[in-house]
Design a protein around this motif. Structure first.
Motif, mmCIF file in Angstrom:
data_model
loop_
_atom_site.group_PDB
_atom_site.id
_atom_site.type_symbol
_atom_site.label_atom_id
_atom_site.label_comp_id
_atom_site.label_asym_id
_atom_site.label_seq_id
_atom_site.Cartn_x
_atom_site.Cartn_y
_atom_site.Cartn_z
ATOM 1 N N ALA A 252 4.506 24.744 -20.257
ATOM 2 C CA ALA A 252 3.177 25.332 -20.406
ATOM 3 C C ALA A 252 3.113 26.838 -20.175
ATOM 4 O O ALA A 252 2.036 27.384 -19.982
ATOM 5 N N VAL A 265 -4.997 24.675 -22.901
ATOM 6 C CA VAL A 265 -4.474 23.339 -23.230
ATOM 7 C C VAL A 265 -5.662 22.392 -23.146
ATOM 8 O O VAL A 265 -6.130 22.068 -22.044
ATOM 9 N N VAL A 284 4.094 17.481 -18.059
ATOM 10 C CA VAL A 284 3.917 18.927 -18.181
ATOM 11 C C VAL A 284 4.617 19.640 -17.033
ATOM 12 O O VAL A 284 4.641 19.166 -15.895
ATOM 13 N N TRP A 287 3.149 25.203 -15.540
ATOM 14 C CA TRP A 287 1.762 25.571 -15.773
ATOM 15 C C TRP A 287 1.321 26.576 -14.715
ATOM 16 O O TRP A 287 1.452 26.337 -13.515
ATOM 17 N N ASP A 288 0.788 27.714 -15.150
ATOM 18 C CA ASP A 288 0.252 28.732 -14.241
ATOM 19 C C ASP A 288 -1.228 28.459 -14.025
ATOM 20 O O ASP A 288 -2.073 28.890 -14.822
ATOM 21 N N ASP A 289 -1.536 27.768 -12.953
ATOM 22 C CA ASP A 289 -2.933 27.407 -12.700
ATOM 23 C C ASP A 289 -3.796 28.637 -12.464
ATOM 24 O O ASP A 289 -4.994 28.641 -12.785
ATOM 25 N N ASN A 294 -6.303 31.133 -18.246
ATOM 26 C CA ASN A 294 -5.675 29.840 -18.506
ATOM 27 C C ASN A 294 -6.692 28.711 -18.332
ATOM 28 O O ASN A 294 -7.517 28.738 -17.415
ATOM 29 N N TRP A 296 -7.071 24.335 -18.554
ATOM 30 C CA TRP A 296 -6.556 22.966 -18.715
ATOM 31 C C TRP A 296 -7.765 22.036 -18.698
ATOM 32 O O TRP A 296 -8.443 21.914 -17.690
ATOM 33 N N PRO A 309 -1.655 18.651 -14.623
ATOM 34 C CA PRO A 309 -0.356 19.335 -14.440
ATOM 35 C C PRO A 309 0.064 19.293 -12.987
ATOM 36 O O PRO A 309 -0.762 19.403 -12.078
#
Length: 310
Positions: A252, A265, A284, A287-289, A294, A296, A309
């Motif tokens: 991601a 996403v 997944v 992933w950079d929360d 960003n 999700w 994620p």
């Protein structure tokens, strides 16, 4: 070094895949293919909207991607396109199509890629390639490295069937929609990804991956992979796709070059039918929360349960 899981092939491809939402697998044309829910009457028909529940989706598959039925193809060897605005229509190519011009269209065409080459390539410095209603594949004996490789700027890929290759589509920007990317072939030393980006979208552009069926029947590397090999991942939308397989189904965008940004996403369906965890390791990774912009949202398993994620 890009993260990976040790490769292990799964035989003929989709044989164990996707008893999903009333679908089934069957062999066709010498390779296993995924039967999806009833296709639109025409390959150009609009798919069901990504917001529809999984049980009502019309997924891209063998019946609504690739060369439409009834199209007669003329045979050709490898092609190098140097005329701006050229249209390649109704051709069966053994070899590759290399695009060294702008605003080229390839449609209703079948490309049988050859050893260690690509099926279709847009060269660096070129832009505006459109590939639609086309099939790209290798022979399964000698590596075809890429189905479609974009070294240039903008590209549109629509209703394309790509299979039996090491990597399906590689581009950092453009639009990939309504396509069926599946059944890779593993060769020693490969990282195998169905749709991948290896850096940043060009300034003023973005990468949109929407309403595709993306199935990696191996246990490495990914179905969709946003890597930081050559730059920070940014400005990518992954929306409304059916995703399964690989080591991780989705890479991601996080990486060592910096926080990813504007990675969206949204409304994707992850399947457990290749591996119980979606990918061999999970659905997944990377992933950079906290990445700026960003998002999700709305990502679920085929039974409607939420995918989160790790």
């Amino acid at each position: 070094m890009r993260p990976r899981i040790a490769a292990r092939g799964l035989g003929a491809g989709l044989a164990a895949l996707l008893v999903l939402l009333g679908t089934a697998c069957q062999a066709s044309g010498g390779r296993d293919r995924l039967d999806v829910t009833p296709a639109p009457s025409s390959p150009a028909a609009a798919p069901t909207t990504p917001s529809a529940p999984p049980s009502q989706r019309v997924w891209p598959g063998p019946d609504n991607t690739g060369v439409p039925d009834g199209v007669r193809l003329r045979k050709s060897g490898p092609m190098v396109v140097k005329e701006n605005g050229a249209v390649i229509d109704g051709v069966e190519v053994t070899g590759y199509i290399t695009v060294e011009a702008d605003d080229v269209t390839i449609r209703n065409t079948r490309v049988r890629g050859t050893d260690n080459w690509w099926g279709i390539l847009q060269r660096e410095g070129r832009t505006g390639l459109t590939v639609e209603d086309t099939e790209v594949f290798g022979n399964g004996k000698k590596r075809t490295q890429f189905g479609i490789l974009n070294q240039g700027r903008l590209i549109t890929i629509r209703r394309v069937d790509i299979h039996t290759i090491s990597n399906g589509i590689s581009t950092d920007q453009g639009l990939i929609e309504d396509s069926y990317v599946h059944d890779p072939k593993y060769y020693k030393g490969d990282h195998t990804d169905m749709i991948m980006s290896t850096g940043s979208a060009a300034p003023g552009t973005e990468l949109i991956i929407r309403n595709n069926t993306v199935i990696n029947t191996l246990d490495q590397t990914g179905a969709i992979a946003l890597f930081q090999d050559f730059g920070v991942s940014r400005n990518v939308t992954v929306q409304g796709n059916l995703l399964a397989g690989g080591g991780w189904t989705l890479y991601a965008g996080a990486g060592e070059k910096g926080p990813s940004s504007n990675i969206k996403v949204i409304d994707n369906v992850f399947s457990r039918q290749v591996w119980p965890k979606g990918g061999a390791a999970g659905p997944v990774a990377y992933w950079d929360d906290d990445g700026s912009g960003n998002q999700w949202e709305g990502n679920v398993w085929e039974n409607g349960e939420t995918v989160t994620p790790g």
